[in-house]
Design an enzyme around this catalytic site. Sequence first.
Site, PDB file in Angstrom:
ATOM      1  N   GLY A 198      96.195 -68.775 -62.265  1.00 47.42           N
ATOM      2  CA  GLY A 198      95.336 -68.617 -61.099  1.00 47.42           C
ATOM      3  C   GLY A 198      96.081 -67.947 -59.959  1.00 47.42           C
ATOM      4  O   GLY A 198      97.289 -67.692 -60.044  1.00 47.42           O
ATOM      5  N   GLY A 249      98.733 -70.622 -58.481  1.00 46.72           N
ATOM      6  CA  GLY A 249      99.783 -70.938 -59.450  1.00 46.72           C
ATOM      7  C   GLY A 249     100.672 -69.760 -59.763  1.00 46.72           C
ATOM      8  O   GLY A 249     101.899 -69.902 -59.860  1.00 46.72           O
ATOM      9  N   SER A 268      92.348 -78.089 -50.494  1.00 49.74           N
ATOM     10  CA  SER A 268      91.543 -77.028 -49.889  1.00 49.74           C
ATOM     11  C   SER A 268      91.095 -77.454 -48.502  1.00 49.74           C
ATOM     12  O   SER A 268      90.901 -78.650 -48.240  1.00 49.74           O
ATOM     13  CB  SER A 268      90.329 -76.731 -50.763  1.00 49.74           C
ATOM     14  OG  SER A 268      89.372 -75.961 -50.065  1.00 49.74           O
ATOM     15  N   SER A 269      90.886 -76.490 -47.632  1.00 46.96           N
ATOM     16  CA  SER A 269      90.425 -76.801 -46.277  1.00 46.96           C
ATOM     17  C   SER A 269      89.007 -77.333 -46.257  1.00 46.96           C
ATOM     18  O   SER A 269      88.560 -77.893 -45.246  1.00 46.96           O
ATOM     19  CB  SER A 269      90.507 -75.549 -45.394  1.00 46.96           C
ATOM     20  OG  SER A 269      89.741 -74.496 -45.942  1.00 46.96           O
ATOM     21  N   CYS A 270      88.269 -77.215 -47.367  1.00 48.94           N
ATOM     22  CA  CYS A 270      86.885 -77.705 -47.404  1.00 48.94           C
ATOM     23  C   CYS A 270      86.805 -79.222 -47.442  1.00 48.94           C
ATOM     24  O   CYS A 270      85.718 -79.790 -47.406  1.00 48.94           O
ATOM     25  CB  CYS A 270      86.137 -77.113 -48.591  1.00 48.94           C
ATOM     26  SG  CYS A 270      86.646 -77.775 -50.178  1.00 48.94           S
ATOM     27  N   TYR A 305      83.228 -80.099 -54.886  1.00 51.28           N
ATOM     28  CA  TYR A 305      84.624 -79.637 -54.937  1.00 51.28           C
ATOM     29  C   TYR A 305      85.458 -80.378 -53.893  1.00 51.28           C
ATOM     30  O   TYR A 305      86.579 -80.828 -54.184  1.00 51.28           O
ATOM     31  CB  TYR A 305      84.669 -78.131 -54.689  1.00 51.28           C
ATOM     32  CG  TYR A 305      86.041 -77.527 -54.748  1.00 51.28           C
ATOM     33  CD1 TYR A 305      86.699 -77.346 -55.957  1.00 51.28           C
ATOM     34  CD2 TYR A 305      86.683 -77.118 -53.584  1.00 51.28           C
ATOM     35  CE1 TYR A 305      87.967 -76.772 -56.011  1.00 51.28           C
ATOM     36  CE2 TYR A 305      87.946 -76.536 -53.619  1.00 51.28           C
ATOM     37  CZ  TYR A 305      88.585 -76.371 -54.832  1.00 51.28           C
ATOM     38  OH  TYR A 305      89.840 -75.804 -54.878  1.00 51.28           O
ATOM     39  N   LYS A 316      88.738 -82.890 -54.367  1.00 47.91           N
ATOM     40  CA  LYS A 316      90.027 -82.651 -53.717  1.00 47.91           C
ATOM     41  C   LYS A 316      90.447 -83.844 -52.850  1.00 47.91           C
ATOM     42  O   LYS A 316      91.630 -84.188 -52.784  1.00 47.91           O
ATOM     43  CB  LYS A 316      89.962 -81.373 -52.879  1.00 47.91           C
ATOM     44  CG  LYS A 316      89.950 -80.103 -53.712  1.00 47.91           C
ATOM     45  CD  LYS A 316      91.213 -79.982 -54.562  1.00 47.91           C
ATOM     46  CE  LYS A 316      91.280 -78.701 -55.354  1.00 47.91           C
ATOM     47  NZ  LYS A 316      92.496 -78.614 -56.189  1.00 47.91           N
ATOM     48  N   HIS A 340      85.241 -65.797 -53.512  1.00 48.15           N
ATOM     49  CA  HIS A 340      85.230 -66.114 -52.093  1.00 48.15           C
ATOM     50  C   HIS A 340      84.928 -64.852 -51.289  1.00 48.15           C
ATOM     51  O   HIS A 340      84.873 -63.749 -51.823  1.00 48.15           O
ATOM     52  CB  HIS A 340      86.570 -66.726 -51.682  1.00 48.15           C
ATOM     53  CG  HIS A 340      86.791 -68.092 -52.239  1.00 48.15           C
ATOM     54  ND1 HIS A 340      87.569 -68.327 -53.353  1.00 48.15           N
ATOM     55  CD2 HIS A 340      86.330 -69.308 -51.844  1.00 48.15           C
ATOM     56  CE1 HIS A 340      87.580 -69.627 -53.620  1.00 48.15           C
ATOM     57  NE2 HIS A 340      86.833 -70.240 -52.724  1.00 48.15           N
TER      58      HIS A 340
END
Length: 310
Positions: free
Chosen positions: A14, A17, A108-110, A137, A141, A180
């Site tokens: 990804g 990674g 993640s910032s979400c 999601y 997280k 995104h």
Amino acid sequence: MEKNAKIYVAGHRGMVGSAIVRKLKQLGYTNIITRGSKELDLRKQEDVFTFFSVEEPDYVFLAAAKVGGIYANNTYRAEFLYDNLVIEANIIHAAYMNKVKKLMFLGSSCIYPKMAPQPLKESYLLTGPLEYTNEPYAIAKIAGIKLCESYRLQYGCNYISVMPTNLYGPNDNYDLNNSHVLPALLRKFHTAKIENHPAVTIWGSGSPMREFLHVDDLADACMFLMEKYNDAELVNVGTGTDISIKDLAMLVKKVSGYTGKLEFDSSKPDGTPRKLMDVTKLHNLGWKHRISLEEGITSVYKEVEQMEFA
């Protein structure tokens, strides 16, 4: 981390990674373990436990996840929740059972509430409702963060959590339905340029504010935190500055050399109105980003120009 330490990077193919692997190699780490999804399905607990017992990694970067943009998150809600929950649970528990020295969980910032005050401080976690379109999601997280906290509290594990802002860079996803905003814009403008389209349509009103960090800067921050940070509280990683989607589109237009018009499709969702990370904690620890947004987009667009899109 010792230079000869065995380091497992989960999700090495990804964007995140692969950037961590590049950084590790750049810094002289040679004992890096990776497995593709065809070799090791991280959703299968027994397979993950066997892998850890055989390989016995010293350090783990947990960058594996099912990811996507607004459309993908909102459409495949069960998959985003289930896959991410089982991946992180399997790896974190396997790390505990096999006495991994340190694990870094990439979030993640979400994770932050939709209407949380800006910029987003680490302490705002779980203080309000999440953005509905990516709630599954985000919940997965948040569970990962709490797993790391709980294994630290119950078992004394040195597991830390890092929350990156919106990322871009090599190995990004350019699928128009699942990507995104920034890679989607790069692809749209490139296609419009080579096919001489009169206009490019942007999802939403263009008013939401977003922060963007080059993934190579994230990888650098991950190395820094793996060496320097050992506390329970999560750490935001970002630039501390944001830009409207409209201005971002104008910047991509400039970099790509596209000369047509911009049109905004307000029937498409905007998502969270603003999402800016408070990076005071990271700055106080001694790390700041190096790659400017225009510099980063310019370097990425050179790669996009070499791609063939169906």
